[in-house]
Scaffold this motif. Structure first.
Motif, PDB file in Angstrom:
ATOM      1  N   ILE C 337      46.493  30.907  33.122  1.00  0.00           N
ATOM      2  CA  ILE C 337      47.054  32.256  32.952  1.00  0.00           C
ATOM      3  C   ILE C 337      46.008  33.296  33.360  1.00  0.00           C
ATOM      4  CG2 ILE C 337      47.752  33.947  31.204  1.00  0.00           C
ATOM      5  CD1 ILE C 337      49.213  31.680  29.730  1.00  0.00           C
ATOM      6  N   ALA C 338      44.780  33.092  32.895  1.00  0.00           N
ATOM      7  CA  ALA C 338      43.706  34.029  33.259  1.00  0.00           C
ATOM      8  C   ALA C 338      43.523  34.086  34.772  1.00  0.00           C
ATOM      9  CB  ALA C 338      42.402  33.628  32.575  1.00  0.00           C
ATOM     10  N   ALA C 339      43.646  32.934  35.426  1.00  0.00           N
ATOM     11  CA  ALA C 339      43.519  32.907  36.890  1.00  0.00           C
ATOM     12  C   ALA C 339      44.612  33.750  37.539  1.00  0.00           C
ATOM     13  CB  ALA C 339      43.577  31.468  37.403  1.00  0.00           C
ATOM     14  N   GLY C 340      45.807  33.719  36.957  1.00  0.00           N
ATOM     15  CA  GLY C 340      46.911  34.527  37.486  1.00  0.00           C
ATOM     16  C   GLY C 340      46.708  36.004  37.206  1.00  0.00           C
TER      17      GLY C 340
ATOM     18  N   LEU D  79      43.904  44.479  23.685  1.00  0.00           N
ATOM     19  CA  LEU D  79      43.247  43.217  23.314  1.00  0.00           C
ATOM     20  C   LEU D  79      42.305  42.754  24.421  1.00  0.00           C
ATOM     21  CD1 LEU D  79      46.310  41.543  21.602  1.00  0.00           C
ATOM     22  CD2 LEU D  79      44.113  42.007  20.487  1.00  0.00           C
ATOM     23  N   LEU D  80      42.722  42.909  25.664  1.00  0.00           N
ATOM     24  CA  LEU D  80      41.842  42.537  26.777  1.00  0.00           C
ATOM     25  C   LEU D  80      40.579  43.384  26.767  1.00  0.00           C
ATOM     26  CD1 LEU D  80      44.498  42.075  29.640  1.00  0.00           C
ATOM     27  CD2 LEU D  80      43.287  40.277  28.384  1.00  0.00           C
ATOM     28  N   LYS D  81      40.757  44.681  26.503  1.00  0.00           N
ATOM     29  CA  LYS D  81      39.597  45.585  26.448  1.00  0.00           C
ATOM     30  C   LYS D  81      38.655  45.200  25.314  1.00  0.00           C
ATOM     31  CE  LYS D  81      39.664  48.959  29.516  1.00  0.00           C
ATOM     32  NZ  LYS D  81      40.775  49.938  29.490  1.00  0.00           N
ATOM     33  N   LYS D  82      39.226  44.897  24.197  1.00  0.00           N
ATOM     34  CA  LYS D  82      38.388  44.545  23.051  1.00  0.00           C
ATOM     35  C   LYS D  82      37.581  43.276  23.346  1.00  0.00           C
ATOM     36  CE  LYS D  82      38.207  42.990  18.383  1.00  0.00           C
ATOM     37  NZ  LYS D  82      38.724  41.856  17.613  1.00  0.00           N
ATOM     38  N   GLN D  83      38.236  42.336  23.987  1.00  0.00           N
ATOM     39  CA  GLN D  83      37.545  41.093  24.332  1.00  0.00           C
ATOM     40  C   GLN D  83      36.390  41.377  25.294  1.00  0.00           C
ATOM     41  OE1 GLN D  83      39.770  38.469  26.872  1.00  0.00           O
ATOM     42  NE2 GLN D  83      38.684  36.617  26.181  1.00  0.00           N
ATOM     43  N   GLU D  84      36.680  42.215  26.269  1.00  0.00           N
ATOM     44  CA  GLU D  84      35.662  42.555  27.269  1.00  0.00           C
ATOM     45  C   GLU D  84      34.499  43.311  26.618  1.00  0.00           C
ATOM     46  OE1 GLU D  84      37.350  44.748  30.536  1.00  0.00           O
ATOM     47  OE2 GLU D  84      35.376  45.032  31.483  1.00  0.00           O
ATOM     48  N   TYR D 288      35.964  36.059  18.813  1.00  0.00           N
ATOM     49  CA  TYR D 288      35.069  35.002  19.273  1.00  0.00           C
ATOM     50  C   TYR D 288      35.270  34.669  20.747  1.00  0.00           C
ATOM     51  CZ  TYR D 288      32.605  33.717  15.049  1.00  0.00           C
ATOM     52  OH  TYR D 288      31.746  33.713  13.982  1.00  0.00           O
ATOM     53  N   THR D 289      36.447  34.921  21.279  1.00  0.00           N
ATOM     54  CA  THR D 289      36.646  34.655  22.714  1.00  0.00           C
ATOM     55  C   THR D 289      35.844  35.636  23.559  1.00  0.00           C
ATOM     56  OG1 THR D 289      38.595  36.074  23.069  1.00  0.00           O
ATOM     57  CG2 THR D 289      38.995  33.851  22.229  1.00  0.00           C
ATOM     58  N   GLY D 290      35.332  36.696  22.920  1.00  0.00           N
ATOM     59  CA  GLY D 290      34.440  37.619  23.625  1.00  0.00           C
ATOM     60  C   GLY D 290      32.977  37.325  23.327  1.00  0.00           C
ATOM     61  N   GLY D 336      41.094  33.241  25.862  1.00  0.00           N
ATOM     62  CA  GLY D 336      41.159  34.520  25.151  1.00  0.00           C
ATOM     63  C   GLY D 336      41.995  35.535  25.911  1.00  0.00           C
ATOM     64  N   ILE D 337      41.846  35.561  27.231  1.00  0.00           N
ATOM     65  CA  ILE D 337      42.702  36.435  28.051  1.00  0.00           C
ATOM     66  C   ILE D 337      44.170  36.069  27.838  1.00  0.00           C
ATOM     67  CG2 ILE D 337      43.383  36.919  30.435  1.00  0.00           C
ATOM     68  CD1 ILE D 337      40.417  36.798  31.209  1.00  0.00           C
ATOM     69  N   ALA D 338      44.448  34.754  27.862  1.00  0.00           N
ATOM     70  CA  ALA D 338      45.831  34.316  27.648  1.00  0.00           C
ATOM     71  C   ALA D 338      46.343  34.772  26.281  1.00  0.00           C
ATOM     72  CB  ALA D 338      45.930  32.797  27.774  1.00  0.00           C
ATOM     73  N   ALA D 339      45.470  34.732  25.271  1.00  0.00           N
ATOM     74  CA  ALA D 339      45.870  35.182  23.934  1.00  0.00           C
ATOM     75  C   ALA D 339      46.246  36.664  23.957  1.00  0.00           C
ATOM     76  CB  ALA D 339      44.747  34.936  22.928  1.00  0.00           C
TER      77      ALA D 339
END
Lengths: 475, 475, 475, 475
Positions: C337-340, D79-84, D288-290, D336-339
């Motif tokens: 998914i991340a790759a997409g 969520l993506l921003k927070k992970q990053e 944790y995924t970040g 984590g991105i997928a999440a």
């Protein structure tokens, strides 16, 4: 045989040549004491009738009773005993017993000095036997200084920018040789009587000057030890035998050190440098088949204990983890037994552990070190990392809270819960834990070195023939 | 001792009670031949002076020379010899030598019949020794039928909906007993002389009727064998010794089978069922310390061969993989040696391999089976899965193309490349490969069973004491 | 869009150029049917309104509805859809859906033909788009023939003893090119409409003649397919959807095959060979992020089923194994998914999956293949390896015994127990199991290739800078 | 938004209620400074225009710009921003950024307070939003106190010998509640503004008094923090950013602490305790995924650096190790991105990361922690364990020796070699290393907890259906 007291008495009289964190310190510095305590136990247990059979042997030179840590293996049984002694002693001191280094070096020298004499007509073996007699009679403690600092790893000794990056002979005199260089990772050196220097690798003819082996007192003129001390986290009140034992490693610098001929065991015989390096490794890896199971014993015992205290000792993941730890310990120890049973007799009469078994055992230990810590961490939970320091357990303002909230399984006192988790915290979350991990990987040669040895010493061609036979390939 | 011919002669005269895929077949059915070929080699090599010492022993009953596959171990040396013989024979037949089953069962019975007699005043041991004499003198081949079909895994034998889901005594007569039930996974049974039945687990008093051990001819009245044959993929022209050896497993149904008392070795002594089950497991796991290294030998030899043919034998990932395979083989074999060296003598005089070493060895073998296939697959590349069938190599329309495009390293003929990859294709990509994998996990007890045994037999309390000592916990 | 019937109708009319085990066979040979069945499902589900959204897309060339297996990705969403479709379809056919190959090749070509034109002034992209239109409108099935047979692995194409060991241009004519060589591991080729040829690696200028990409009908003059068929073990009576689907792989020989210019997409542009090879790998590894989780889905579902039938579904080791399988499936799918989501738009407008995520996903799938089979084998026990063949379940002499003794958990019929274990026996203990294992390691590039790609494409210098920053190293 | 200075100003005025090793210390104690430094960076980077987009967000309550560490996620993009942001910040401070805890707790509360209100007619959500507004406007730093000390792990809260072993409501008043108990492992608490208390597990009706959630100032009356400080080994002269950042964990004792109703977010709604506990875990595992990839970034960067300094960066085992580290980092980050992408919107409008992806990511990170340290140890060699202390590098008697013998690859200065190995020694061989290991296993829930969540939240029945479909099992 000496007593611990005699060992220390001699030690404390040595020339001050040990530096620690910017200071020149005496060997009686209290920070060295935990390491010295380990060595003392090798005298204490040898003197204890209960352990006499394990800790002593009969010298093949003099017929006298000697400490087994000064013995040259005369049979497979000697190797089995040494392995057993090593496991036992490491259990008692909670880790590396350290004194194996010296005797592993001497066993290797006993073989190679004879082989050189037989092939080249030198007379190293007699010299060596004289030295050995002195070593046994004085019940000495020896460091083996093998690993050179090595500079650029892609270059041979003679190719280095600075020729001293491998230790070498800088001068030959009538009465002896003069050497310069540095040896790294010399555990025990600051509280050893003697330093036994061996080559660290195979050499080519151009590396002749670097093919050198000898023994010197650890305080010989020209030797500077720059050390790192790795002691357990000190305890304030909560005494624990574990906290009494530590170690120290030296970067040992040889700055034009003179060695008389009677202490020189190789000098230029580059063809034998590799064999000597490998033989020491074989003996030392065989030592690991005793010490590493002891470390695993401590980890598994602690894991079982904390599982009991947490009330989960019957959970299947706990039994699973313990069985995994047992399997690691006993595969290593079992392969070590095989190395002893299948040992071969050298021309000198010394027995050499079977090299493949010694190496697969050390390899298996090496690749499981971090895994063992992981298993203990899994079973112990997060508390070892967040346990408040001892002081809070004695401060009236916090003592009551801590004793109330550390309670777990009924019937286990707050103090014992505290002792258990303080111990695990020291085992897992301390600088010494890191030392155990790194030493567990690299001490005696890392898994990558054992793989090279295993592959190099194994008869893989015979297995290819087997494959061809079954496949119907004729050539 | 018998010859292979005598073995087959007797075999082919047996009552037809073997069913295969809907047919009642004779023991001379060609599809059984690859399994029979394996057993024949145990006679052939015993008759060969070169291997006589390995393949034969001296009966402790008669003093006569017997096939080692009928011998009761009288010393640690016997166990070492048996391990060595097993590795050697499995190398020759490219996998399981099968005949160990029977003698492992007899060794276990030799111990337990004596222990029962000593404790309970029964006279099983004498009966057993008479049977053993018969077995040795006739150089018999025995299957051990241990695993019951077990029905609902959460229920004990006496709790099952159908009491026959564990084999049991349904009638006791003056002259013997009548049993019913079924035993699963009976390798060798379709071409064995005898079936030796043992209990599969610990029993309670209520399971008394299920606590039974005995021996019967494999074609006894009331026995039906429903089998699965696992042969290598047949070759058209490209002969290979590997392709000659196979196996067959039986679901052996006992439908009111009569067993005379002289062949009954346990009947109701439920307290000893667990010990007998575990002892057979111990002997059989010790056998695995010989056979599994042989399978690894084949895999590593083949991996080294294909790396050579691909021209990458010096690549570091190849050496790494080979060293890993060597380490698996020799850790298993080494721990097996330790099990032999540390064996204990039972009251009957039989030597029992040390249980923890036998189990950690079998465990390590079991958890590495799939990994070994993976390593070979990695080194062999994709060709084993897509290699065209043999026929295309003989068809004029395609032969030239295949011989042109299979070429790799200079100097290796197209035929040898073909032989190499055909062999690997059979090793990795065939039904038999799946059998080797599943049997490698479950045969003799799966890793989960060994973990239970390891944990159960180990003195973990002593290790907890060690942890308490080091942590300063007093109780 | 075509129907399955139309696909087969065209297929069965193709020139006979497929050889199997010494015979020249028609594409209507029943042994090819299981592979053809897989492809048919890609038409069937696209025609089913319930799955239309997943299985179809809108052509960016014509605006018409097309099968998603012929679509060029116009957005990250397209990549997510393709991944989802792949997982779904592989679940339905119990393994590899195969049709992804062709479209992965076309996506790679869509990018590189444009890049070449932009940089070199060629006009490959227009040609490609014309071909793509034809491919979409006729709803074609394409094989991608990438892997050369490669001869000596240590030599480049132009260095090989036989220049044909990599496929190459042997003649350039006005109307097209003539090529010779062979491509290996061509799954789907015997029942594909088209073969799309791509270079297999980076090339140097001297390898110019080997830098070639084109498309030809699978039965073009000069093409010979020598195949291996990998079907599930055939069933006698016990039907199972799983048993209907298989595959075949071709060694595709090109013997002076003529390709008209309008079907040539690279011819001598050696600088772009590596990019094209890597791009196809990236798309194909992204496909694996859909198909490998589907294979894990089947394994985990089967593992959960057999645990239920054995009555141990609540055991902690069962849940542990299932969670491990879920983690493998979803880490691979999640990274896919991340790759997409992180895909980048090429100059052509095509979206390219983020290369590191596509590769770590495929890598993780690859290193877990054998482990997944191991987990299923552990939970299923030994029965899959010893289950009697179907015939015995229908023979009156044995049927009753088998139905009696296969019973396990109450409430599960003998037939369903039989179906469950027969299925697992086919999954674990069959030639096809070996194909799934080897293909799981090597298909789309083995873990060692992904590691090379991961390391090569990652910004490790940035991470070294981070380390220097934290360590206080300034340069 | 606050500045770092304003944060510290408020902090240093707080009531003294922090005990360390027997002393009551102020929050301005220098030993707390490394932890405070970490938090300061969350203000500093938010104020830096270059990082503004990453570190700030727009409040959905007020529309004002706020620090992202106080934001409730309004979209998958949040969520993506927070992970990053988490990965970036952890890279800058060389480990855990700590401030995620508070906002993870608030996000969980934002969902559950709404769900409770909707189902039970309570009015927690409004209260919560008021508190959130206060939290955002004052740019607060929150600790989340979740883990109870738990006493006997086999008993529920209401079954414990001492009811305080789980934190509970001991009195309800008109104006608020009074609570007692203790929460463990409270990272950040000694330098947080607020403590947010959540239940640690699922509760039954009898555990009603233990189902409580609220927020209090970290120095509220009745709160005692007993802490452990985990700072990097202090440097003498060799400054390194890494050495400036540390952490502290508190055992936070609540001794009849009063909480006014407006700060109470759950009080007796035992049915929602499990959901709240799980939701916090989900948000925190998503964090944790970040952070875990950032830790891996540091390890891989350091491993690459030391390989370069040792001159072996092109060795295949080095590239292999680095690729393995990259794969760990990016599988965790990718899942984590997928999440984030697959997040679901709760009734409150808050987005919840997809639970399975968040858990498989955290699980994969957790099972690889020790492996990552092992890889670095393998590449770094033994020097990190035996490197002499800094002092010896400044002592004239030893300085020259150390600078001579630390030389490796030409062109790298002795100082940089020293910096590199000193850094690795701190990373691998220090108490803080142990903290990183144990926290890497247990922080946010250990792998065993994630496995339980993964198995519990996954639709395994659907996968069983798939298996039945393929096997032909109809029911």
């Amino acid at each position: 045989m000496r007593t611990a007291e005699e060992y220390m008495e001699k030690l404390f009289k040595m020339r001050k040549n040990v530096y620690y964190n910017g200071e020149l310190i005496g060997r009686d510095d209290p920070r060295l004491r935990p390491g010295i305590n380990v060595i003392c136990e090798t005298f204490n247990y040898a003197a204890d009738p209960q352990y006499e059979e394990l800790l002593t042997a009969t010298s093949h030179l003099t017929g006298k009773k000697i400490n087994r840590f000064t013995h040259i293996h005369q049979s497979p049984e000697d190797l089995l005993k040494k392995q057993e002694m090593t496991r036992f002693m490491c259990q008692r001191v909670g880790g590396c017993v350290q004194r194996c280094m010296g005797i592993d070096a001497l066993n290797a020298l006993s073989v190679v000095t004879k082989d050189m004499d037989d092939a080249l007509g030198t007379n190293y073996h007699e010299r060596f036997l004289n030295y050995l007699k002195y070593y046994q009679e004085n019940d000495l403690v020896g460091n083996c200084a093998q690993t050179d600092v090595k500079g650029d790893r892609s270059l041979r000794p003679h190719q280095q920018a600075d020729p001293d990056l491998y230790l070498r002979v800088v001068e030959k005199r009538k009465d002896g040789i003069v050497v310069s260089g540095a040896k790294a990772h010399n555990t025990i050196a600051p509280y050893a009587d003697e330093i036994i220097v061996l080559p660290t690798r195979m050499m080519t003819e151009k590396d002749k000057d670097w093919a050198v082996a000898f023994a010197v007192p650890a305080d010989a003129e020209g030797i500077t030890q720059i050390i790192r001390i790795s002691n357990p986290r000190p305890r304030q009140k909560l005494d624990a035998p574990y906290a009494n034992y530590g170690s120290a490693d030296s970067l040992t610098v040889f700055d034009r050190v003179f060695v008389p001929w009677e202490r020189v065991f190789m000098c230029g015989e580059w063809q034998y440098a590799g064999q000597l390096a490998l033989l020491f490794a074989t003996y030392h890896r065989h030592s690991y088949t005793g010490c590493k199971p002891a470390v695993t014993d401590i980890i598994m015992g602690t894991a079982a204990l904390v599982a009991e205290y947490n009330g989960v000792e019957k959970a299947s993941h706990v039994r699973d983890a313990l069985a995994e730890l047992i399997a690691v310990a006993e595969l290593v120890y079992g392969a070590g037994i095989a190395a002893g049973v299948k040992a071969k007799r050298a021309a000198s009469g010394t027995y050499i552990p079977e090299v493949v078994y010694a190496n697969v055992a050390r390899y298996h230990a090496g690749v499981n070190v971090y895994r063992e810590f992981e298993l203990l961490a899994e079973l112990a939970g997060g508390l070892p990392a967040t346990l408040p320091p001892e002081g809070d357990f004695y401060n009236e303002a916090t003592k009551g809270y801590l004793e109330k909230y550390i309670m777990r399984k009924a019937g286990i006192s707050a103090e014992n819960q505290h002792r258990c988790f303080r111990f695990i915290s020291d085992l897992l979350v301390s600088a010494q834990a890191g030392v155990k991990q790194v030493a567990g990987v690299h001490g005696g040669g890392s898994p990558i070195m054992e793989k090279i040895t295993i592959y190099g010493q194994y008869n893989i061609e015979e297995k290819k023939k087997l494959a061809k036979y079954l496949a119907g390939i004729k050539e």
